[in-house]
Design a protein around this motif. Structure first.
Motif, PDB file in Angstrom:
ATOM      1  N   LYS A   6      12.349 -17.175  -8.284  1.00 48.27           N
ATOM      2  CA  LYS A   6      10.969 -16.683  -8.317  1.00 48.27           C
ATOM      3  C   LYS A   6      10.615 -15.968  -7.015  1.00 48.27           C
ATOM      4  CE  LYS A   6       9.238 -19.955 -11.680  1.00 48.27           C
ATOM      5  NZ  LYS A   6       8.269 -20.991 -11.990  1.00 48.27           N
ATOM      6  N   LEU A   7      11.091 -16.503  -5.902  1.00 47.31           N
ATOM      7  CA  LEU A   7      10.832 -15.875  -4.609  1.00 47.31           C
ATOM      8  C   LEU A   7      11.483 -14.497  -4.530  1.00 47.31           C
ATOM      9  CD1 LEU A   7       9.625 -16.164  -1.750  1.00 47.31           C
ATOM     10  CD2 LEU A   7      11.831 -17.132  -1.066  1.00 47.31           C
ATOM     11  N   VAL A   8      12.732 -14.400  -4.943  1.00 43.14           N
ATOM     12  CA  VAL A   8      13.442 -13.119  -4.921  1.00 43.14           C
ATOM     13  C   VAL A   8      12.757 -12.125  -5.853  1.00 43.14           C
ATOM     14  CG1 VAL A   8      15.603 -11.991  -5.583  1.00 43.14           C
ATOM     15  CG2 VAL A   8      15.656 -14.058  -4.202  1.00 43.14           C
ATOM     16  N   ALA A   9      12.364 -12.576  -7.041  1.00 43.77           N
ATOM     17  CA  ALA A   9      11.698 -11.689  -7.997  1.00 43.77           C
ATOM     18  C   ALA A   9      10.350 -11.222  -7.457  1.00 43.77           C
ATOM     19  CB  ALA A   9      11.520 -12.403  -9.331  1.00 43.77           C
ATOM     20  N   GLY A  10       9.593 -12.121  -6.851  1.00 38.24           N
ATOM     21  CA  GLY A  10       8.293 -11.750  -6.298  1.00 38.24           C
ATOM     22  C   GLY A  10       8.422 -10.753  -5.161  1.00 38.24           C
ATOM     23  N   ILE A  11       9.340 -11.011  -4.258  1.00 39.35           N
ATOM     24  CA  ILE A  11       9.545 -10.094  -3.130  1.00 39.35           C
ATOM     25  C   ILE A  11      10.070  -8.748  -3.641  1.00 39.35           C
ATOM     26  CG2 ILE A  11      10.962  -9.672  -1.081  1.00 39.35           C
ATOM     27  CD1 ILE A  11      10.732 -12.687  -0.496  1.00 39.35           C
ATOM     28  N   GLY A  12      10.985  -8.804  -4.593  1.00 38.43           N
ATOM     29  CA  GLY A  12      11.565  -7.563  -5.129  1.00 38.43           C
ATOM     30  C   GLY A  12      10.542  -6.679  -5.824  1.00 38.43           C
ATOM     31  N   LEU A  13       9.737  -7.260  -6.712  1.00 37.72           N
ATOM     32  CA  LEU A  13       8.731  -6.445  -7.399  1.00 37.72           C
ATOM     33  C   LEU A  13       7.597  -6.053  -6.464  1.00 37.72           C
ATOM     34  CD1 LEU A  13       8.295  -7.598 -11.097  1.00 37.72           C
ATOM     35  CD2 LEU A  13       9.389  -5.589 -10.183  1.00 37.72           C
ATOM     36  N   GLY A  14       7.291  -6.877  -5.473  1.00 36.55           N
ATOM     37  CA  GLY A  14       6.300  -6.496  -4.474  1.00 36.55           C
ATOM     38  C   GLY A  14       6.769  -5.279  -3.680  1.00 36.55           C
ATOM     39  N   LEU A  15       8.031  -5.273  -3.291  1.00 33.30           N
ATOM     40  CA  LEU A  15       8.603  -4.131  -2.583  1.00 33.30           C
ATOM     41  C   LEU A  15       8.634  -2.900  -3.483  1.00 33.30           C
ATOM     42  CD1 LEU A  15       9.969  -3.136   0.014  1.00 33.30           C
ATOM     43  CD2 LEU A  15      12.135  -3.890  -0.947  1.00 33.30           C
ATOM     44  N   LEU A  16       8.984  -3.092  -4.739  1.00 32.75           N
ATOM     45  CA  LEU A  16       8.995  -1.984  -5.693  1.00 32.75           C
ATOM     46  C   LEU A  16       7.589  -1.412  -5.877  1.00 32.75           C
ATOM     47  CD1 LEU A  16      10.675  -0.293  -7.680  1.00 32.75           C
ATOM     48  CD2 LEU A  16      10.178  -2.033  -9.415  1.00 32.75           C
ATOM     49  N   ALA A  17       6.590  -2.271  -5.946  1.00 30.70           N
ATOM     50  CA  ALA A  17       5.201  -1.808  -6.070  1.00 30.70           C
ATOM     51  C   ALA A  17       4.781  -1.017  -4.843  1.00 30.70           C
ATOM     52  CB  ALA A  17       4.272  -2.994  -6.279  1.00 30.70           C
ATOM     53  N   PHE A  18       5.223  -1.434  -3.675  1.00 34.40           N
ATOM     54  CA  PHE A  18       4.911  -0.711  -2.436  1.00 34.40           C
ATOM     55  C   PHE A  18       5.506   0.693  -2.460  1.00 34.40           C
ATOM     56  CE2 PHE A  18       5.952   0.500   1.938  1.00 34.40           C
ATOM     57  CZ  PHE A  18       4.690   0.461   2.510  1.00 34.40           C
ATOM     58  N   VAL A  19       6.762   0.793  -2.858  1.00 34.16           N
ATOM     59  CA  VAL A  19       7.448   2.090  -2.893  1.00 34.16           C
ATOM     60  C   VAL A  19       6.795   3.014  -3.918  1.00 34.16           C
ATOM     61  CG1 VAL A  19       9.631   3.217  -3.498  1.00 34.16           C
ATOM     62  CG2 VAL A  19       9.638   1.184  -2.047  1.00 34.16           C
ATOM     63  N   VAL A  20       6.536   2.481  -5.105  1.00 35.76           N
ATOM     64  CA  VAL A  20       5.967   3.311  -6.169  1.00 35.76           C
ATOM     65  C   VAL A  20       4.525   3.698  -5.851  1.00 35.76           C
ATOM     66  CG1 VAL A  20       5.333   3.329  -8.614  1.00 35.76           C
ATOM     67  CG2 VAL A  20       7.552   2.471  -7.921  1.00 35.76           C
ATOM     68  N   SER A  21       3.777   2.832  -5.192  1.00 32.64           N
ATOM     69  CA  SER A  21       2.413   3.195  -4.775  1.00 32.64           C
ATOM     70  C   SER A  21       2.443   4.389  -3.846  1.00 32.64           C
ATOM     71  CB  SER A  21       1.726   2.017  -4.084  1.00 32.64           C
ATOM     72  OG  SER A  21       1.497   0.974  -4.990  1.00 32.64           O
ATOM     73  N   GLY A  22       3.416   4.421  -2.951  1.00 35.33           N
ATOM     74  CA  GLY A  22       3.577   5.569  -2.067  1.00 35.33           C
ATOM     75  C   GLY A  22       3.962   6.831  -2.809  1.00 35.33           C
ATOM     76  N   MET A  23       4.684   6.687  -3.920  1.00 34.21           N
ATOM     77  CA  MET A  23       5.056   7.849  -4.725  1.00 34.21           C
ATOM     78  C   MET A  23       3.879   8.363  -5.555  1.00 34.21           C
ATOM     79  SD  MET A  23       8.772   6.590  -6.104  1.00 34.21           S
ATOM     80  CE  MET A  23       9.103   8.058  -7.053  1.00 34.21           C
ATOM     81  N   ILE A  24       2.971   7.465  -5.929  1.00 34.72           N
ATOM     82  CA  ILE A  24       1.861   7.839  -6.806  1.00 34.72           C
ATOM     83  C   ILE A  24       0.726   8.495  -6.031  1.00 34.72           C
ATOM     84  CG2 ILE A  24       0.025   6.852  -8.241  1.00 34.72           C
ATOM     85  CD1 ILE A  24       2.087   4.879  -9.283  1.00 34.72           C
ATOM     86  N   MET A  25       0.490   8.089  -4.812  1.00 29.76           N
ATOM     87  CA  MET A  25      -0.654   8.597  -4.048  1.00 29.76           C
ATOM     88  C   MET A  25      -0.713  10.122  -3.946  1.00 29.76           C
ATOM     89  SD  MET A  25      -1.573   6.005  -1.026  1.00 29.76           S
ATOM     90  CE  MET A  25      -0.737   4.449  -1.045  1.00 29.76           C
ATOM     91  N   PRO A  26       0.389  10.822  -3.719  1.00 27.71           N
ATOM     92  CA  PRO A  26       0.296  12.292  -3.655  1.00 27.71           C
ATOM     93  C   PRO A  26      -0.065  12.945  -4.993  1.00 27.71           C
ATOM     94  CG  PRO A  26       2.309  11.543  -2.592  1.00 27.71           C
ATOM     95  CD  PRO A  26       1.701  10.356  -3.276  1.00 27.71           C
ATOM     96  N   LEU A  27       0.047  12.221  -6.096  1.00 30.72           N
ATOM     97  CA  LEU A  27      -0.274  12.783  -7.407  1.00 30.72           C
ATOM     98  C   LEU A  27      -1.779  12.891  -7.644  1.00 30.72           C
ATOM     99  CD1 LEU A  27       2.361  10.844  -9.551  1.00 30.72           C
ATOM    100  CD2 LEU A  27       2.548  13.152  -8.604  1.00 30.72           C
ATOM    101  N   PHE A  28      -2.585  12.150  -6.880  1.00 31.35           N
ATOM    102  CA  PHE A  28      -4.034  12.195  -7.020  1.00 31.35           C
ATOM    103  C   PHE A  28      -4.588  13.393  -6.257  1.00 31.35           C
ATOM    104  CE2 PHE A  28      -3.302   7.846  -8.223  1.00 31.35           C
ATOM    105  CZ  PHE A  28      -4.290   7.585  -9.154  1.00 31.35           C
ATOM    106  N   GLU A  29      -5.870  13.669  -6.481  1.00 32.75           N
ATOM    107  CA  GLU A  29      -6.537  14.770  -5.789  1.00 32.75           C
ATOM    108  C   GLU A  29      -6.474  14.558  -4.280  1.00 32.75           C
ATOM    109  OE1 GLU A  29     -10.557  14.654  -7.085  1.00 32.75           O
ATOM    110  OE2 GLU A  29     -10.072  15.244  -9.134  1.00 32.75           O
ATOM    111  N   GLU A  30      -6.480  15.661  -3.574  1.00 29.36           N
ATOM    112  CA  GLU A  30      -6.484  15.586  -2.121  1.00 29.36           C
ATOM    113  C   GLU A  30      -7.816  15.007  -1.650  1.00 29.36           C
ATOM    114  OE1 GLU A  30      -6.111  18.623   1.611  1.00 29.36           O
ATOM    115  OE2 GLU A  30      -5.087  19.114  -0.248  1.00 29.36           O
TER     116      GLU A  30
END
Length: 146
Positions: A6-30
């Motif tokens: 559970k710890l590995v899964a939580g850390i892994g998906l948390g890290l994945l959410a961080f990376v993908v959030s950074g990828m999504i932000m430029p898609l929004f309006e300036e």
């Protein structure tokens, strides 16, 4: 019950959410004010990893891949829902809705609009590939540290 999977899964998906959030932000309006966008998404990723992916560890490699594909989809659903509710409340504070039902419908409209905005190949490739890696690492953690 807390365990290494559970710890590995939580850390892994948390890290994945961080990376993908950074990828999504430029898609929004300036000039969009994101506020707690990344932090909320990381928390959703940690909780999804802990409960969805980590809770299903120990069923084999095929199940680990399947859960690894399911985890990011569940994470995106809940993150979109929470962020849409937050945006609806922000708009509602400006008295833009005529009633509660209109505000409730706006949650789903905002969520659908943002889902279309984030539907790009790099975002979903990262989510699904990262999910499979998290699923396999979770299975490995379950087998190694029972």
């Amino acid at each position: 019950m807390p365990d290494a999977a559970k710890l590995v899964a939580g850390i892994g998906l948390g890290l994945l959410a961080f990376v993908v959030s950074g990828m999504i932000m430029p898609l929004f309006e300036e000039g969009t004010n994101f506020g707690w966008f990344t932090q909320v998404n990381v928390l959703v990723g940690i909780l999804t990893g802990w409960f969805v992916v980590g809770g299903r560890a120990g069923r084999g490699i095929v199940s680990a891949v399947n859960v690894g594909l399911t985890g990011p989809v569940v994470m995106v659903f809940w993150a979109l829902f929470i962020q849409s509710c937050n945006e609806m409340v922000r708009i509602a504070m400006k008295n833009r809705y005529d009633g509660a039902f209109e505000a409730l419908v706006a949650v789903f409209e905002i969520g659908a609009e943002w889902a279309l905005l984030m539907t790009t190949i790099p975002v979903w490739a990262t989510l699904l590939a990262g999910g499979v890696v998290v699923g396999l690492l979770t299975e490995y953690a379950w087998r190694t540290w029972r």
